[in-house]
Design a protein around this motif. Structure first.
Motif, PDB file in Angstrom:
ATOM      1  N   TYR A 129       0.862  -1.192   0.000  1.00 47.08           N
ATOM      2  CA  TYR A 129       0.000   0.000   0.000  1.00 47.08           C
ATOM      3  C   TYR A 129       0.893   1.236   0.000  1.00 47.08           C
ATOM      4  N   CYS A 130       0.994   1.899  -1.152  1.00 45.20           N
ATOM      5  CA  CYS A 130       1.879   3.048  -1.281  1.00 45.20           C
ATOM      6  C   CYS A 130       1.134   4.342  -1.016  1.00 45.20           C
ATOM      7  N   PHE A 135       4.212   9.229  -6.414  1.00 44.77           N
ATOM      8  CA  PHE A 135       3.995   8.893  -7.828  1.00 44.77           C
ATOM      9  C   PHE A 135       5.197   8.158  -8.413  1.00 44.77           C
ATOM     10  N   GLU A 136       6.364   8.775  -8.288  1.00 44.78           N
ATOM     11  CA  GLU A 136       7.575   8.181  -8.881  1.00 44.78           C
ATOM     12  C   GLU A 136       7.876   6.842  -8.215  1.00 44.78           C
ATOM     13  N   ALA A 171      -1.989   2.050  -4.814  1.00 47.66           N
ATOM     14  CA  ALA A 171      -1.713   3.447  -4.484  1.00 47.66           C
ATOM     15  C   ALA A 171      -2.848   4.008  -3.644  1.00 47.66           C
ATOM     16  N   GLY A 172      -2.502   4.591  -2.525  1.00 45.41           N
ATOM     17  CA  GLY A 172      -3.505   5.227  -1.669  1.00 45.41           C
ATOM     18  C   GLY A 172      -3.970   6.530  -2.292  1.00 45.41           C
ATOM     19  N   ALA A 173      -4.760   7.273  -1.536  1.00 46.56           N
ATOM     20  CA  ALA A 173      -5.280   8.524  -2.084  1.00 46.56           C
ATOM     21  C   ALA A 173      -4.843   9.725  -1.255  1.00 46.56           C
ATOM     22  N   GLY A 174      -3.825   9.519  -0.436  1.00 47.93           N
ATOM     23  CA  GLY A 174      -3.262  10.664   0.261  1.00 47.93           C
ATOM     24  C   GLY A 174      -3.904  10.992   1.590  1.00 47.93           C
ATOM     25  N   ALA A 175      -4.020  10.007   2.447  1.00 49.90           N
ATOM     26  CA  ALA A 175      -4.511  10.278   3.799  1.00 49.90           C
ATOM     27  C   ALA A 175      -3.546   9.675   4.803  1.00 49.90           C
TER      28      ALA A 175
END
Lengths: 430, 531
Positions: A129-130, A135-136, A171-175
């Motif tokens: 889980y990134c 992104f890179e 890819a997570g969504a930034g939380a």
């Protein structure tokens, strides 16, 4: 190679190839001895792999420092239901930047660690889980994983051993809260990233309701080295209770900030003065947050007594956390720094538990008021009391993380708060 | 492992089944641990953090709603520590709460108000500006006042777990989290959303229908039974100024759990309308005139006595109580016996509450269809409750009508009857020919029982006063029957029920008192047409 800065005090095991883009290629990785540990581990029984890791004394690098081998041994021994290994690459703790570097410089090291870990806990599927903003990093990892699949290191019948282990990069969504293990599971399942009530613990009911183990990137990256060299080898580094090496993410007012891999138990003062080339501009050291923004802040005197292992940090009233050392010199405005951290937590609170949802935002507003010179001395007592109500009263520890910097900074740097309050009073009087 | 666990809560030894939560165990000693997110009919997310209790040996306060009991556990819900923890959490609830109790519909029955009043700090300490969400129309009958919300997510869970129609969710995070709908439709078209207003512990979700109508403390609550279908949901009539202001479900796990449907909830305005028959009417040579009860009944008795073996045809209503139907049946018998029919509206399909599947809005849209069947009445007419009375309309003998206002019949109904007695609440064209019109009460104005589709006999109580001289049918008809048969008239609904228990086999052995507020099932049930 001069990955941003290096030091001869370092013991580079995980970070050996930081700064070397060739390491991302599967061929180079294999040439340099990669995937040998996987081959060895797949030839062993699952429990034997767990025992090697137990012997090494490796402790979870995500912050809590829970013994990894022990955690793996909690998984059920039968495989009547699917097991999952989750790799927590949602590195979001302010001050932390080790997992991103581990993935982007040496993605196969992580993939190999994940595959070995999956074998040890009888899982046939790994989710990495990134963090959403990586992104890179996520691309590098995904490309490496494709190569590993193509060459038979992952997927069906790995290296002809009959073992099947799939790896998915998610890819997570930034939380921030999705870095909390059960919040991550909810997010992975497509739900709101909200931590779950424990018990049940992940080893019983984890991702998709199945037995799951979740490990930090750095923990899993250490696994191939431990499997190759054995537990005893790993224990030669570090202290008795905190064996091995650890990546220290040093940021703030030092001359040479960056990632340094050092044996645990390394003196904090030496890290700052020697490894990092001292405090910038010859300024005096004011404070250090040694484990990421959620651990208590310590002052210069405490820094001089602090060793960087799980126990040493506790001795001076703080925690090693994920070893993200934030250094502040005499010019730092402690109140502002703490306010910014509290703002962060208020923004990242998932909003489930009332003490955290309301408390973090309220604390942030009070901090802002004090910073603007509109505080009173009573506010400080109230802050201590209000944040105390946020400790141990919620599902996860995010709200404890609000309390830590606020309480420790008021205790240790009360003068700075008072100066802002007095200045405000003078302005008000004039 | 034994099946039960013994622990100590606030100094009391409690033995409960294994797996019981601390919160539920505490209920058994009458200790209601404050809570918002916990609801017995739904999952417990343990997020309101209000039910934190002190458990000896535990490093942290434990949420009572999800912590299961253990043998020998010592729990404190009232200790200094437990109270301090609760007070701390309560203070957080008020940081952004608008404290607009004076204009809030929930005021007086609000858990936040109650808890803070009971255990909160005397003065709030927050000086900071509050976060403001404002209002939102959620569709259907629901208005959302975001600033009052305590984020317990009961409404979200009701829609997803109980109605199982995911119409609500939490958006954003932290203290920006707020309940919201998907798209513009909101709750529109759902059948059970009124329940989210009931389970909202504060004034965040309010009923548009009830908005600003009455203060909670001015309302009287009367236990009753919903008349809108044959499910027989237990309800409370909330009344003020002799008007029903709203209906609320009353907990009964055997019937409706904690819920009721929106159709039933809003079917009350007819009770308040005031278009009622308020005095007995006697038709003498063309014109009807209002008379007192004594004159009406004396006249009717004389008229009955003058009949010479005329055939009896009777129409009853499935909205009449068991006691009313029993007395009516007695009257038909006293007149010499005859067939009784009833008409009842039927819906095309049931509307099942998926998360509580024993509850549905049933096809039969009247409360006492089963009771009428048990009483031997026969269903006639269509699914719209019209028609089926052609034989009776022109009947030349005796026509007795109870409760059915004959709205579909024309003014010629009963014009040829030797004796036409209409016992009801409302006049219509078809009641114009009645020789005697006897005004009776609705279920909201009298005591009695209904029999639901499962044969459960359930009591209801009077919540409003009857208009004018209207009296319960069991009382009026019972008195008539007593005179005609030289028997004993019922002096109370309990008497009337006892007579029923003595005469109708299905009710045999049942006791009115034993029915209590939860009801009991009859001895035998009849299968309802079409089920």
């Amino acid at each position: 190679m001069a990955y941003p800065y290096v030091s001869d005090k370092e013991v580079r095991i995980l970070s050996t190839y930081f700064g070397d883009p060739k390491q991302r290629h599967l061929d180079t990785y294999v040439e340099r001895g990669g995937y040998k540990a996987l081959e060895k581990a797949l030839g062993m029984g699952a429990d034997d792999v767990v025992n090697i890791v137990k012997d090494s004394g490796l402790r979870g690098r995500g912050g809590a420092g829970f013994p990894t081998g022990l955690k793996w041994s909690f998984m059920p021994k039968d495989s009547s239901r699917p097991h999952y290994l989750l790799c927590n690459a949602d590195e979001s703790e302010p001050g932390t930047f080790k997992d991103r570097e581990l993935i982007r410089w040496d993605p196969h090291q992580l993939i190999e660690g994940c595959l070995i870990g999956a074998h040890a806990i009888r899982a046939q599927h790994v989710y990495i889980y990134c963090r959403g903003e990586f992104f890179e990093t996520t691309q590098v990892l995904a490309r490496a994983l494709e190569d590993a699949y193509a060459k038979g290191y992952a997927g069906e019948n790995i290296l002809g051993t009959g073992h099947t282990i799939d790896v998915t990069v998610h890819a997570g969504a930034g939380a921030y809260i999705c870095g909390e293990e059960t919040g991550l599971m909810n997010s992975l399942e497509g739900k709101r990233g909200e931590p779950r009530v424990k018990p049940p613990f992940p080893a019983a009911v984890g991702a998709f309701g199945m037995p799951s183990t979740i490990n930090n990137v750095e923990t899993l990256c250490a696994i191939p080295h431990i499997v190759t060299n054995g537990g005893e080898w790993y224990k030669q580094y570090g202290t008795e209770k905190s064996p091995g090496t650890k990546l220290f993410c040093v940021s703030g007012h030092v001359n040479k900030p960056g990632n340094y891999e050092l044996p645990l138990g390394f003196p904090l003062q030496e890290l700052i003065d020697d490894v990092c080339g001292g405090v910038r501009d010859g300024n005096a050291l004011k404070a250090v947050i040694p484990g990421g923004s959620s651990v208590p802040i310590i002052n210069a005197e405490e820094v001089s007594r602090c060793t960087l292992d799980y126990e040493g940090c506790v001795e001076v009233g703080t925690m090693l956390g994920c070893a993200s050392v934030i250094v502040m010199d005499e010019t730092a405005d402690i109140v502002k720094q703490v306010r910014r951290m509290v703002d962060f937590y208020a923004h990242e609170s998932c909003g489930q538990c009332t003490p955290c949802r309301e408390g973090s935002a309220w604390t942030a507003k009070i901090m802002r008021r004090i910073e603007n010179g509109e505080g009173t001395e009573e506010d400080l007592d109230m802050l201590m009391e209000v944040t105390q109500k946020m400790v141990g009263t919620t599902i996860c520890v995010l709200s404890d993380s609000v309390a830590a910097p606020v309480q420790s900074s008021i205790e240790k740097f009360r003068d700075e708060y008072l100066a802002l309050i007095r200045r405000g009073e003078r302005v008000g009087a004039a | 492992m034994s099946e039960t666990v013994t622990l100590t809560i606030d100094g009391h030894e409690v033995t409960v089944p294994r797996g019981t939560t601390i919160l539920e165990a505490a209920k058994t000693i009458g200790r209601e641990v404050p809570h918002y997110c916990y609801h017995p009919g739904m999952s417990s997310p343990a997020m309101c953090r209000l039910c934190l209790v002190q458990v000896e040996g535990a490093p942290k306060p434990m949420p009572g709603c999800v912590t299961t009991v253990m043998d020998g556990q010592v729990v404190h819900t009232e200790s200094e520590q437990a109270k301090a923890d609760r007070q701390g959490v309560l203070e957080f609830y008020l940081v952004n709460h608008p404290l607009d109790c004076p204009i809030c519909d929930m005021s007086g029955e609000c858990d936040l108000q109650d808890y803070v009043h009971e255990e909160g700090r005397e003065h709030g300490r927050s000086r900071e500006p509050k976060r403001i969400f404002g209002r939102d129309d959620f569709g259907g009958d629901v208005l959302f006042y975001g600033d009052r919300c305590v984020m317990c997510t009961r409404c979200v869970r009701f829609m997803s777990e109980v109605e199982q129609d995911h119409r609500l969710t939490v958006v954003e995070r932290g203290n920006r989290s707020v309940i919201d709908t998907f798209f513009e439709e909101g709750l529109e078209g759902t059948n059970w959303h009124g329940n989210i207003v009931d389970i909202c512990p504060v004034g965040a979700l309010v009923s548009k229908d009830f908005l600003h109508k009455a203060r909670a403390w001015d309302l009287d609550h009367t236990p009753s039974v919903c008349t809108s279908c044959s499910q027989g949901c237990n309800i409370d009539l909330h009344t003020r100024d002799n008007l029903v202001q709203r209906l609320k479900p009353r907990e009964n796990l055997d019937v409706n759990g904690w819920w009721m449907c929106d159709e039933g909830r809003h079917n009350y305005e007819w009770i308040n309308k005031g278009d009622r028959i308020e005095a007995p009417l006697v038709r003498d040579s063309g014109a009807s005139k209002a008379v007192g009860w004594k004159d009406a009944l004396t006249g009717l008795l004389a008229a009955a006595g003058a009949l010479d073996g005329a055939k009896i045809m009777a129409v009853a209503s499935p909205l009449a109580s068991n006691e009313d139907l029993g007395a009516f049946t007695g009257l038909v018998e006293a007149f010499g016996g005859g067939d009784t029919v009833y008409r009842s509206a039927r819906a095309e399909s049931e509307v099942v509450l998926k998360g509580f599947p024993t509850l549905a809005r049933r096809k039969d849209l009247a409360a006492n269809v089963h009771g009428a069947d048990l009483m031997g009445a026969t269903r006639v007419g269509g699914d719209d409750a019209n028609g089926g009375l052609d034989d009776i309309a022109g009947h030349r003998g005796v026509i007795l009508v109870l409760g059915d206002a004959l709205a579909d019949q024309d003014e010629s109904f009963g014009s040829d009857a030797a004796l036409y007695v209409y016992v009801g609440t409302h006049m219509s064209e078809a009641t114009g020919n009645a020789h005697y019109v006897l005004p009776v009460t609705t279920f909201a104005e009298q005591e009695g029982t209904f029999t639901n589709l499962d044969g459960r006999v359930q009591r209801f109580w009077p919540g409003v006063e009857a208009p004018g001289m209207a009296r319960p049918a069991w009382f009026v008809l019972g008195a008539m029957v007593a005179e005609m048969t030289e028997g004993e008239g019922a002096r109370s609904a309990a008497d009337a029920f006892a007579q029923l228990a003595g005469s109708v086999q299905a009710f045999g052995g049942m006791s009115y008192d034993d029915l209590g507020t939860r009801g009991a099932v009859v001895n035998e049930t009849v299968s309802l047409a079409g089920d």
